[in-house]
Scaffold this motif. Structure first.
Motif, PDB file in Angstrom:
ATOM      1  N   SER A   3       0.827  -1.217   0.000  1.00 12.46           N
ATOM      2  CA  SER A   3       0.000   0.000   0.000  1.00 12.46           C
ATOM      3  C   SER A   3       0.855   1.258   0.000  1.00 12.46           C
ATOM      4  CB  SER A   3      -0.921  -0.015   1.223  1.00 12.46           C
ATOM      5  OG  SER A   3      -1.654   1.194   1.307  1.00 12.46           O
ATOM      6  N   LEU A   4       1.922   1.257   0.799  1.00 11.31           N
ATOM      7  CA  LEU A   4       2.802   2.429   0.848  1.00 11.31           C
ATOM      8  C   LEU A   4       3.543   2.639  -0.473  1.00 11.31           C
ATOM      9  CD1 LEU A   4       4.224   1.967   4.448  1.00 11.31           C
ATOM     10  CD2 LEU A   4       2.918   3.949   3.646  1.00 11.31           C
ATOM     11  N   ILE A   5       4.003   1.562  -1.086  1.00 13.85           N
ATOM     12  CA  ILE A   5       4.692   1.673  -2.368  1.00 13.85           C
ATOM     13  C   ILE A   5       3.734   2.207  -3.438  1.00 13.85           C
ATOM     14  CG2 ILE A   5       5.837   0.368  -4.208  1.00 13.85           C
ATOM     15  CD1 ILE A   5       6.801  -1.573  -1.954  1.00 13.85           C
ATOM     16  N   HIS A   6       2.530   1.675  -3.442  1.00 13.86           N
ATOM     17  CA  HIS A   6       1.517   2.133  -4.402  1.00 13.86           C
ATOM     18  C   HIS A   6       1.168   3.602  -4.165  1.00 13.86           C
ATOM     19  CE1 HIS A   6      -1.703   1.646  -7.305  1.00 13.86           C
ATOM     20  NE2 HIS A   6      -2.548   2.200  -6.453  1.00 13.86           N
ATOM     21  N   GLY A   7       1.091   3.999  -2.888  1.00 11.64           N
ATOM     22  CA  GLY A   7       0.806   5.394  -2.573  1.00 11.64           C
ATOM     23  C   GLY A   7       1.888   6.335  -3.071  1.00 11.64           C
ATOM     24  N   ASN A   8       3.151   5.920  -2.938  1.00 10.10           N
ATOM     25  CA  ASN A   8       4.260   6.722  -3.457  1.00 10.10           C
ATOM     26  C   ASN A   8       4.193   6.837  -4.976  1.00 10.10           C
ATOM     27  OD1 ASN A   8       6.720   7.572  -1.511  1.00 10.10           O
ATOM     28  ND2 ASN A   8       5.650   5.808  -0.636  1.00 10.10           N
ATOM     29  N   LYS A   9       3.842   5.742  -5.626  1.00 14.55           N
ATOM     30  CA  LYS A   9       3.729   5.743  -7.089  1.00 14.55           C
ATOM     31  C   LYS A   9       2.656   6.730  -7.542  1.00 14.55           C
ATOM     32  CE  LYS A   9       2.716   2.581 -10.944  1.00 14.55           C
ATOM     33  NZ  LYS A   9       2.360   1.170 -11.285  1.00 14.55           N
ATOM     34  N   ASN A  10       1.509   6.691  -6.909  1.00 15.60           N
ATOM     35  CA  ASN A  10       0.421   7.604  -7.269  1.00 15.60           C
ATOM     36  C   ASN A  10       0.794   9.063  -6.995  1.00 15.60           C
ATOM     37  OD1 ASN A  10      -1.229   5.573  -8.183  1.00 15.60           O
ATOM     38  ND2 ASN A  10      -2.351   5.356  -6.245  1.00 15.60           N
ATOM     39  N   ALA A  11       1.498   9.292  -5.881  1.00 11.62           N
ATOM     40  CA  ALA A  11       1.894  10.662  -5.543  1.00 11.62           C
ATOM     41  C   ALA A  11       2.844  11.224  -6.595  1.00 11.62           C
ATOM     42  CB  ALA A  11       2.544  10.696  -4.164  1.00 11.62           C
ATOM     43  N   MET A  12       3.814  10.427  -6.996  1.00 11.98           N
ATOM     44  CA  MET A  12       4.792  10.904  -7.979  1.00 11.98           C
ATOM     45  C   MET A  12       4.149  11.118  -9.347  1.00 11.98           C
ATOM     46  SD  MET A  12       8.137   8.689  -6.766  1.00 11.98           S
ATOM     47  CE  MET A  12       9.299   9.451  -7.880  1.00 11.98           C
ATOM     48  N   ARG A  13       3.158  10.312  -9.684  1.00 17.88           N
ATOM     49  CA  ARG A  13       2.432  10.527 -10.934  1.00 17.88           C
ATOM     50  C   ARG A  13       1.616  11.819 -10.844  1.00 17.88           C
ATOM     51  NH1 ARG A  13      -0.274   6.022 -11.197  1.00 17.88           N
ATOM     52  NH2 ARG A  13       1.025   4.922 -12.718  1.00 17.88           N
ATOM     53  N   SER A  14       0.994  12.032  -9.687  1.00 16.80           N
ATOM     54  CA  SER A  14       0.182  13.234  -9.509  1.00 16.80           C
ATOM     55  C   SER A  14       1.028  14.501  -9.543  1.00 16.80           C
ATOM     56  CB  SER A  14      -0.565  13.136  -8.171  1.00 16.80           C
ATOM     57  OG  SER A  14      -1.213  14.352  -7.856  1.00 16.80           O
ATOM     58  N   TRP A  15       2.204  14.461  -8.929  1.00 18.08           N
ATOM     59  CA  TRP A  15       3.058  15.649  -8.836  1.00 18.08           C
ATOM     60  C   TRP A  15       3.785  15.958 -10.143  1.00 18.08           C
ATOM     61  CZ3 TRP A  15       5.503  13.397  -3.789  1.00 18.08           C
ATOM     62  CH2 TRP A  15       4.632  13.601  -2.715  1.00 18.08           C
ATOM     63  N   PHE A  16       4.254  14.905 -10.824  1.00 12.59           N
ATOM     64  CA  PHE A  16       5.197  15.134 -11.924  1.00 12.59           C
ATOM     65  C   PHE A  16       4.715  14.640 -13.287  1.00 12.59           C
ATOM     66  CE2 PHE A  16       7.788  14.095  -8.030  1.00 12.59           C
ATOM     67  CZ  PHE A  16       8.030  15.415  -7.686  1.00 12.59           C
ATOM     68  N   GLY A  17       3.562  13.986 -13.333  1.00 18.36           N
ATOM     69  CA  GLY A  17       3.043  13.533 -14.615  1.00 18.36           C
ATOM     70  C   GLY A  17       3.221  12.039 -14.838  1.00 18.36           C
ATOM     71  N   ALA A  18       2.596  11.558 -15.907  1.00 21.69           N
ATOM     72  CA  ALA A  18       2.597  10.121 -16.207  1.00 21.69           C
ATOM     73  C   ALA A  18       3.999   9.626 -16.562  1.00 21.69           C
ATOM     74  CB  ALA A  18       1.639   9.852 -17.351  1.00 21.69           C
ATOM     75  N   PHE A  19       4.221   8.343 -16.326  1.00 25.33           N
ATOM     76  CA  PHE A  19       5.509   7.726 -16.662  1.00 25.33           C
ATOM     77  C   PHE A  19       5.275   6.280 -17.083  1.00 25.33           C
ATOM     78  CE2 PHE A  19       4.981   8.058 -12.003  1.00 25.33           C
ATOM     79  CZ  PHE A  19       4.782   6.725 -11.676  1.00 25.33           C
ATOM     80  N   GLU A  20       6.254   5.715 -17.729  1.00 29.25           N
ATOM     81  CA  GLU A  20       6.164   4.337 -18.203  1.00 29.25           C
ATOM     82  C   GLU A  20       6.298   3.361 -17.034  1.00 29.25           C
ATOM     83  OE1 GLU A  20       5.471   3.381 -21.214  1.00 29.25           O
ATOM     84  OE2 GLU A  20       5.465   5.422 -22.057  1.00 29.25           O
ATOM     85  N   GLU A  21       5.555   2.281 -17.103  1.00 33.23           N
ATOM     86  CA  GLU A  21       5.598   1.266 -16.052  1.00 33.23           C
ATOM     87  C   GLU A  21       6.999   0.673 -15.929  1.00 33.23           C
ATOM     88  OE1 GLU A  21       3.936  -0.651 -12.836  1.00 33.23           O
ATOM     89  OE2 GLU A  21       3.052   0.908 -14.123  1.00 33.23           O
ATOM     90  N   SER A  22       7.678   0.532 -17.058  1.00 35.15           N
ATOM     91  CA  SER A  22       9.028  -0.039 -17.026  1.00 35.15           C
ATOM     92  C   SER A  22      10.000   0.871 -16.274  1.00 35.15           C
ATOM     93  CB  SER A  22       9.533  -0.276 -18.450  1.00 35.15           C
ATOM     94  OG  SER A  22       9.538   0.944 -19.195  1.00 35.15           O
ATOM     95  N   ASP A  23       9.831   2.197 -16.423  1.00 31.10           N
ATOM     96  CA  ASP A  23      10.683   3.128 -15.685  1.00 31.10           C
ATOM     97  C   ASP A  23      10.408   3.031 -14.188  1.00 31.10           C
ATOM     98  OD1 ASP A  23      11.926   4.103 -17.962  1.00 31.10           O
ATOM     99  OD2 ASP A  23      10.412   5.660 -18.279  1.00 31.10           O
ATOM    100  N   TRP A  24       9.128   2.873 -13.829  1.00 31.17           N
ATOM    101  CA  TRP A  24       8.779   2.741 -12.412  1.00 31.17           C
ATOM    102  C   TRP A  24       9.366   1.453 -11.831  1.00 31.17           C
ATOM    103  CZ3 TRP A  24       7.471   4.989  -8.148  1.00 31.17           C
ATOM    104  CH2 TRP A  24       6.980   4.239  -7.081  1.00 31.17           C
ATOM    105  N   GLU A  25       9.267   0.357 -12.547  1.00 32.02           N
ATOM    106  CA  GLU A  25       9.788  -0.912 -12.043  1.00 32.02           C
ATOM    107  C   GLU A  25      11.302  -0.833 -11.835  1.00 32.02           C
ATOM    108  OE1 GLU A  25       8.154  -3.540 -10.943  1.00 32.02           O
ATOM    109  OE2 GLU A  25       6.329  -2.365 -11.289  1.00 32.02           O
TER     110      GLU A  25
END
Length: 553
Positions: free
Chosen positions: A99-121
């Protein structure tokens, strides 16, 4: 005097390549999550509760220099999940971690824009410098303490640890974690966190991994408030670094300053305030920073950060690894490196006494070539060296009483409204302590200082009067005379010191000198103020009786 320094990119590049990676120090880094139980703070009255439930349990995330290293490293996702871990060996597969990892992912998408799943992994599995559970170094290092932001500060924490600091962040209790938004409970949150920091400092020093003398505080964003409160309450703090906490912004400043213990004059150590040029326009209470008149104040204003979280790991990671900030990535990365470099030099100067770092952060030389959009530095030396009570007592251990009085006279001319003046009752108590102990020089010095900080003060007169009679009763006549004469010198227009000096001369058989003092004293009663009429008449009668005794013999 405020010194304004514009740092050029060219100047900074002489120290490190800011466009590439952070210039980590020579130490390997270890990471642990520690648990302390403060048995002085009962959290429940349930008699059968386990200690970790009955008493205040404090979780601490700690980064530290280590002489060892391992392949068992912290990763980005481990840092994101660690907020709920019991120790540094927490699992990533649990629901809270996911849940915390997913929350960080959503926050960074919200703040800085969409990104590729491969870059996130790739980003989430990235390994960092810290070895999990590594041995502590045999050397003792300065301690930096603050309130935890598990993702936002981990890169800065590793960087500082690699340069020879122990960085300890106290985890906030879950039921207090939302309190920053509500003024009625905000003060309780700050007070609890300040007490946690004090307890953790004591425990880490007892573990003998931290320097016993050097302590700094550090905090980012909303987690930067409690450390300021802690520093106001704890004279052991030697330096404070505030990283875009919003301390002086509307809606935040009011909450911190509502605390009954809030007093900017209690900040008597170097204070670093780091902010973006964009957001500093909203610091409508910034003038309050300079109410810290006993602190050397440093401001680092960065012109290129595009977002509040560019001072945090999130903004830096997005710029370097998520490929969603290409137009600003270079500026964000450079700004992050510059602020970390300056932060290290600030603590090197303040806690380690590094002369090169002191010159670096206090230099008044502006480079010939500079990029004014990059960074602005300001240095405002402390406005006053007037000590508080604890510092005054320490001065007596290093200097003679006469030297201390001379220092106080110089500082009082520049600082007419000071902490000693506000704490005049305690200063009087110190004088009475020296008087009862028979420490003549220090009692005389405190009497003088009482008058320096408050010319209308009458406490000094009573202290010396009592001291003089005590010495006289011990047959220490020369010392008693010195004290009585000093009292007359301090209060030339007051009748009571004249009476005491006359009484002294009468007791040692010097009738002429005694009569002279009594006659001068009775004249001064005619202009005396602040006494009830019956009491002043009693003083006059006492003088008349003394004069009659001497004249009729």
């Amino acid at each position: 005097m405020k010194v304004l320094i514009i740092y050029s990119l060219i100047c900074l590049l002489t120290f490190q390549s800011f466009a590439q990676d952070l210039n980590y120090g020579s130490h390997n880094v270890g990471f642990r999550i520690l648990t302390f139980i403060d048995s002085t703070r009962v959290m429940t009255n349930e008699p059968l509760a386990q200690p970790e439930n009955r008493y205040r349990t404090i979780k601490v995330h700690i980064w530290y220099p280590t002489s060892s290293s391992s392949n068992y490293k912290m990763t980005t996702e481990k840092y994101m999940a660690s907020q709920k871990w019991e120790d540094e060996n927490g699992a990533l597969e649990t629901l809270p971690s996911r849940s915390l990892i997913h929350g960080n992912k959503n926050a960074m998408r919200s703040w800085f824009g969409a990104f590729e799943e491969s870059d996130w992994e790739q980003l989430r599995s990235l390994e960092w410098e810290a070895s999990i559970g590594a041995d502590y170094h045999s050397q003792k290092f300065p301690l930096l303490i603050g309130e935890l932001r598990p993702t936002s500060t981990f890169i800065t924490n590793e960087y500082l640890a690699s340069h020879g600091f122990i960085v300890a962040y106290v985890r906030q209790h879950d039921y207090e974690s939302q309190s920053h938004q509500y003024y009625p409970v905000m003060s309780k949150t700050y007070i609890n966190m300040a007490r946690d920091m004090e307890f953790v400092t004591m425990k880490l020093r007892k573990m003998e991994i931290a320097d016993q003398q050097k302590l700094g505080t550090i905090g980012f964003s909303g987690s930067g408030f409690a450390q300021v409160h802690f520093a106001m309450l704890n004279v052991d703090v030697d330096a404070i670094a505030d990283i875009e906490s919003g301390y002086f912004m509307e809606g935040l400043y009011e909450g911190l300053t509502a605390l009954s213990s809030y007093d900017p004059q209690q900040i008597r150590v170097p204070f670093l305030h780091i902010f973006s040029r964009k957001l500093t326009e909203e610091e409508i209470f910034l003038d309050s920073l300079f109410l810290m008149k006993y602190a050397d104040i440093y401001r680092l204003i960065l012109g290129k950060p595009q977002h509040h979280w560019d001072f945090a790991s999130e903004g830096y990671l997005a710029a370097k690894h998520l490929n969603n900030r290409k137009d600003v990535a270079q500026d964000v990365i450079e700004s992050f490196h510059i602020f970390n470099d300056y932060l290290k030099h600030f603590f090197d100067a303040s806690l380690k006494g590094n002369l090169e770092s002191q010159l670096r952060i206090q230099s008044a030389q502006v480079p010939v070539e500079f990029d004014p959009e990059l960074v602005t530095m300001e240095y405002t030396p402390r406005q006053s060296n007037m000590p508080n009570l604890a510092e005054l007592k320490a001065l007596f251990d290093k200097h003679s009483p006469k030297e201390v009085v001379s220092m106080m006279e110089r500082e009082a001319e520049k600082d007419t409204f000071n902490l000693l003046q506000q704490d005049i009752f305690s200063l009087r108590e110190v004088g009475m302590f020296y008087q009862r102990r028979g420490d003549i020089d220090k009692a005389l010095a405190i009497a003088k200082i009482l008058l320096i900080v408050d010319p209308e003060n009458q406490d000094a007169r009573g202290i010396l009067d009592n001291l003089g009679y005590m010495l006289l009763s011990f047959e220490m006549k020369d010392e008693a005379l010195l004290v009585f004469l000093a009292n007359v010198e301090n209060y030339p227009e007051h009748h009571i010191p004249r009476y005491s000096l006359g009484d002294y001369y009468q007791q040692i058989g010097k009738k002429g000198e005694a009569l002279e003092q009594f006659e001068k004293g009775i004249k001064l009663t005619e202009t005396a103020t602040g006494y009830p009429e019956n009491l002043l008449n009693a003083h006059k009668n006492a003088f008349k009786n003394k004069i009659d005794q001497l004249k009729n013999r």
